[in-house]
Write a protein that holds these residues in place. Structure first.
Motif, PDB file in Angstrom:
ATOM      1  N   TRP A  61       0.617  -1.199   0.130  1.00 10.15           N
ATOM      2  CA  TRP A  61       0.015  -0.064  -0.133  1.00 10.15           C
ATOM      3  C   TRP A  61       0.998   1.195   0.103  1.00 10.15           C
ATOM      4  CZ3 TRP A  61      -3.940  -1.542   4.389  1.00 10.15           C
ATOM      5  CH2 TRP A  61      -4.722  -2.608   3.904  1.00 10.15           C
ATOM      6  N   LEU A  62       1.890   1.128   0.796  1.00 13.60           N
ATOM      7  CA  LEU A  62       2.793   2.221   0.922  1.00 13.60           C
ATOM      8  C   LEU A  62       3.425   2.654  -0.409  1.00 13.60           C
ATOM      9  CD1 LEU A  62       4.324   4.700   2.542  1.00 13.60           C
ATOM     10  CD2 LEU A  62       6.076   2.970   3.267  1.00 13.60           C
ATOM     11  N   LEU A  63       3.957   1.573  -1.195  1.00 19.20           N
ATOM     12  CA  LEU A  63       4.478   1.738  -2.403  1.00 19.20           C
ATOM     13  C   LEU A  63       3.612   2.300  -3.326  1.00 19.20           C
ATOM     14  CD1 LEU A  63       6.880   0.930  -4.664  1.00 19.20           C
ATOM     15  CD2 LEU A  63       5.581  -1.446  -4.657  1.00 19.20           C
ATOM     16  N   GLU A  64       2.420   1.980  -3.386  1.00 23.48           N
ATOM     17  CA  GLU A  64       1.185   2.202  -4.282  1.00 23.48           C
ATOM     18  C   GLU A  64       0.979   3.614  -4.218  1.00 23.48           C
ATOM     19  OE1 GLU A  64      -1.556  -0.724  -4.167  1.00 23.48           O
ATOM     20  OE2 GLU A  64      -0.641  -1.870  -5.682  1.00 23.48           O
ATOM     21  N   VAL A  65       0.987   4.171  -2.814  1.00 27.29           N
ATOM     22  CA  VAL A  65       0.693   5.671  -2.382  1.00 27.29           C
ATOM     23  C   VAL A  65       1.730   6.516  -3.062  1.00 27.29           C
ATOM     24  CG1 VAL A  65       0.781   7.252  -0.664  1.00 27.29           C
ATOM     25  CG2 VAL A  65      -0.539   5.008  -0.527  1.00 27.29           C
TER      26      VAL A  65
ATOM     27  N   VAL B  15      -9.376  15.442   6.868  1.00 30.98           N
ATOM     28  CA  VAL B  15     -10.936  15.574   6.946  1.00 30.98           C
ATOM     29  C   VAL B  15     -11.332  14.275   6.808  1.00 30.98           C
ATOM     30  CG1 VAL B  15     -12.624  16.514   5.693  1.00 30.98           C
ATOM     31  CG2 VAL B  15     -10.658  17.841   5.845  1.00 30.98           C
ATOM     32  N   PHE B  16     -10.780  13.316   5.934  1.00 30.86           N
ATOM     33  CA  PHE B  16     -11.516  12.011   5.796  1.00 30.86           C
ATOM     34  C   PHE B  16     -11.454  11.149   7.052  1.00 30.86           C
ATOM     35  CE2 PHE B  16     -11.341   7.549   4.069  1.00 30.86           C
ATOM     36  CZ  PHE B  16     -12.329   7.644   3.288  1.00 30.86           C
ATOM     37  N   LEU B  17     -10.297  11.366   7.726  1.00 35.87           N
ATOM     38  CA  LEU B  17     -10.189  10.540   9.085  1.00 35.87           C
ATOM     39  C   LEU B  17     -11.165  11.021   9.974  1.00 35.87           C
ATOM     40  CD1 LEU B  17      -6.340  10.315   9.216  1.00 35.87           C
ATOM     41  CD2 LEU B  17      -7.627   8.544   9.180  1.00 35.87           C
TER      42      LEU B  17
ATOM     43  N   ASP C 132     -14.010   6.360  10.666  1.00 29.45           N
ATOM     44  CA  ASP C 132     -13.101   5.573  11.682  1.00 29.45           C
ATOM     45  C   ASP C 132     -12.116   4.625  11.107  1.00 29.45           C
ATOM     46  OD1 ASP C 132     -15.017   3.874  10.786  1.00 29.45           O
ATOM     47  OD2 ASP C 132     -15.751   3.107  12.759  1.00 29.45           O
ATOM     48  N   ILE C 133     -11.895   4.919   9.936  1.00 35.06           N
ATOM     49  CA  ILE C 133     -10.963   4.064   8.940  1.00 35.06           C
ATOM     50  C   ILE C 133      -9.626   4.321   9.536  1.00 35.06           C
ATOM     51  CG2 ILE C 133     -10.167   3.677   6.658  1.00 35.06           C
ATOM     52  CD1 ILE C 133     -13.084   4.492   5.848  1.00 35.06           C
ATOM     53  N   PRO C 134      -8.532   3.363   9.518  1.00 36.00           N
ATOM     54  CA  PRO C 134      -7.418   3.506   9.798  1.00 36.00           C
ATOM     55  C   PRO C 134      -6.538   4.315   8.823  1.00 36.00           C
ATOM     56  CG  PRO C 134      -7.816   1.146   9.864  1.00 36.00           C
ATOM     57  CD  PRO C 134      -9.068   1.931   9.294  1.00 36.00           C
ATOM     58  N   LEU C 135      -5.445   5.044   9.420  1.00 35.09           N
ATOM     59  CA  LEU C 135      -4.716   6.051   8.589  1.00 35.09           C
ATOM     60  C   LEU C 135      -4.149   5.455   7.111  1.00 35.09           C
ATOM     61  CD1 LEU C 135      -3.288   8.814   8.173  1.00 35.09           C
ATOM     62  CD2 LEU C 135      -1.474   7.801   9.601  1.00 35.09           C
TER      63      LEU C 135
ATOM     64  N   LEU D  11      -5.204   6.968   3.904  1.00 29.18           N
ATOM     65  CA  LEU D  11      -4.303   7.946   3.137  1.00 29.18           C
ATOM     66  C   LEU D  11      -4.291   7.268   1.650  1.00 29.18           C
ATOM     67  CD1 LEU D  11      -1.914   9.729   2.792  1.00 29.18           C
ATOM     68  CD2 LEU D  11      -0.499   7.884   3.342  1.00 29.18           C
ATOM     69  N   TYR D  12      -4.424   5.928   1.564  1.00 29.14           N
ATOM     70  CA  TYR D  12      -4.471   5.201   0.251  1.00 29.14           C
ATOM     71  C   TYR D  12      -5.704   5.793  -0.501  1.00 29.14           C
ATOM     72  CZ  TYR D  12      -3.750   1.320  -3.189  1.00 29.14           C
ATOM     73  OH  TYR D  12      -3.678   0.459  -4.076  1.00 29.14           O
TER      74      TYR D  12
END
Length: 457
Positions: free
Chosen positions: A305-309, A379-381, A385-388, A392-393
């Motif tokens: 996920w980090l790579l794709e971000v 704002v999305f967070l 209650d979705i994890p960071l 972020l993704y």
């Protein structure tokens, strides 16, 4: 009649003046108007399989995602929308991929055989023409390349759908839809399960992957290659930087994706070696802009996920159907770091010198994009209650108009959907207008302040 012509001329002069002073406002209004039009069409009962009106937020989200060639969806594209709805989405993707102002210029040329100053400035900024004189050639290239690429992809996919017993009409419709979605880097799929059932099918993955790759290069690159295809050494610096950076990112992406997912039983761990290699290269192309996925992204590891971000944030080529800060922006930043590390006065590449104004522009685009992603994620967070990591993704995917998702888009509330709508809109329109607005805002000052160098690092 003379009075009417005078009034029309005054209106045209006011529009030209607005385009010169505020090009971003024209583009913002054009994209917004088309999104609202598509939203209205998708809200018709005939656009859904059930025959009922789609909820406004879902129609607006899908319309924004299609016009901004993103691919994020709150409802399943293949099972929710009827053939009429899929046709509306395909047309919206095509219009968004070409660019609303570019499309308006093409229509203007076809109708009046000429193009005005307003359309030239807006379309040149959107399509990344090197000058207004290149615009006519660039527009012809856009039409020829996009039509030829989409037709080729559709012709390759059509017999494959026939072998899958889709029927003549459905095979033709799906082939055209996938061709438009692939070349325009939209990531929409008319199949309810997307491309995951075809993870071992090179007949499906290869043309779609190549379509995404070609679509992400950028129309100025096509024009330059078509003009100088016999003399690669004469290709422009932009073309060379785009090709080298995209190839390098694809190689880096494939390498790390293999390291992260080869042994993951939830994605590629249970596939054959040949199938795994094919999926890795397919996904390495789509991670930056395409939005298609041949395995469940939600089951991928967090380092993937980090790579794709990072890759989504970089995006594709300038003047392409892809989003992000664009690969040439990254190339200029890397070259600046390399020049500073070697103590060079100038930023150089392929025997050419890159001016400091280009570096300032690259830094501005990158920092503005980073600020928008941070603000959107915050704002999305706050709304969910979705994890960071997943939040972020999703936000980066929306802002970079990529369309990959960990699977949370359909489950979020309306206010969070609205945030992603804004991010898709700002990400698509911003990438088309911020650079043009900054470029047209250059002013030469007679008096300059004395220079002083602050400490850095």
């Amino acid at each position: 009649m003379a009075h009417q012509r005078t009034m029309r001329q005054k209106v045209d002069d006011q529009i030209d003046r607005l385009a010169l002073q505020h090009p971003a406002r024209i583009a913002l209004g054009a994209f917004g108007s088309v999104i609202l039009l598509v939203t209205g069409l998708l809200s018709l009962p005939v656009a859904t399989v059930s025959g009922h009106r789609a909820p406004f937020i879902d129609a607006l989200f899908t319309a924004t995602s299609a016009v901004c060639v993103t691919g994020l969806v709150t409802v399943d594209t293949g099972s929710y929308w009827s053939p009429v709805g899929l046709t509306i989405i395909a047309v919206a993707i095509k219009a968004g991929g070409l660019g609303i102002m570019t499309l308006a210029s093409i229509v203007g040329i076809a109708v009046s055989r000429r193009i005005g100053l307003t359309q030239r400035i807006l379309a040149a900024g959107e399509a990344r023409a090197t000058g207004l004189g290149d615009l006519s050639s660039l527009l012809k290239t856009i039409v020829i390349v996009s039509t030829a690429a989409e037709a080729t992809i559709a012709l390759v996919l059509f017999p494959r759908f026939l072998t899958l017993d889709y029927g003549l009409g459905k095979s033709a419709g799906y082939s055209v839809f996938y061709a438009i979605s692939a070349f325009n880097n939209a990531g929409f799929s008319p199949d309810p399960l997307g491309l995951t059932p075809y993870s071992a099918d090179l007949w499906m993955l290869l043309p779609i992957g190549l379509g995404v790759f070609v679509g992400a290069l950028g129309f100025p690159v096509y024009l330059n290659i078509l003009r100088q295809w016999r003399h690669p050494r004469r290709w422009t610096l932009h073309t060379k930087l785009t090709l080298v950076t995209i190839a390098s990112l694809a190689l880096v992406s494939a390498t790390f994706l293999a390291l992260f997912e080869w042994s993951n039983p939830n994605t590629l761990g249970t596939a054959s070696s040949a199938e795994t290699v094919g999926n890795i290269f397919f996904q390495s192309i789509n991670q930056r802009s395409g939005g298609f996925n041949s395995f469940d992204i939600g089951q991928a590891r967090e380092h993937t996920w980090l790579l794709e971000v990072v890759l989504m944030f970089i995006g594709g080529g300038s003047g392409s159907t892809a989003g992000g800060i664009r690969v040439t922006t990254l190339a200029v930043l890397v070259l600046a770091i390399w020049a500073e590390a070697r103590g060079r006065r100038d930023i150089e590449a392929f025997g050419k010198r890159i001016g400091t104004e280009i570096l300032r522009l690259a830094v501005s685009v990158t920092l503005v994009s980073m600020f928008m992603v941070i603000l959107g994620t915050t704002v999305f967070l706050w709304q969910t209650d979705i994890p960071l990591d997943r939040a972020l993704y999703e936000v980066v995917s929306a802002y970079a108009t990529c369309g990959l998702s960990t699977g949370i888009t359909g489950s979020i509330d309306s206010d969070a959907k609205a945030t992603l709508i804004v991010m898709m809109y700002v990400g698509r329109v911003g990438s088309l207008t911020v650079v043009a607005a900054l470029a047209l805002n250059k002013r030469r000052r007679v008096i300059r302040y004395p220079k002083e160098r602050p400490l850095i690092g």
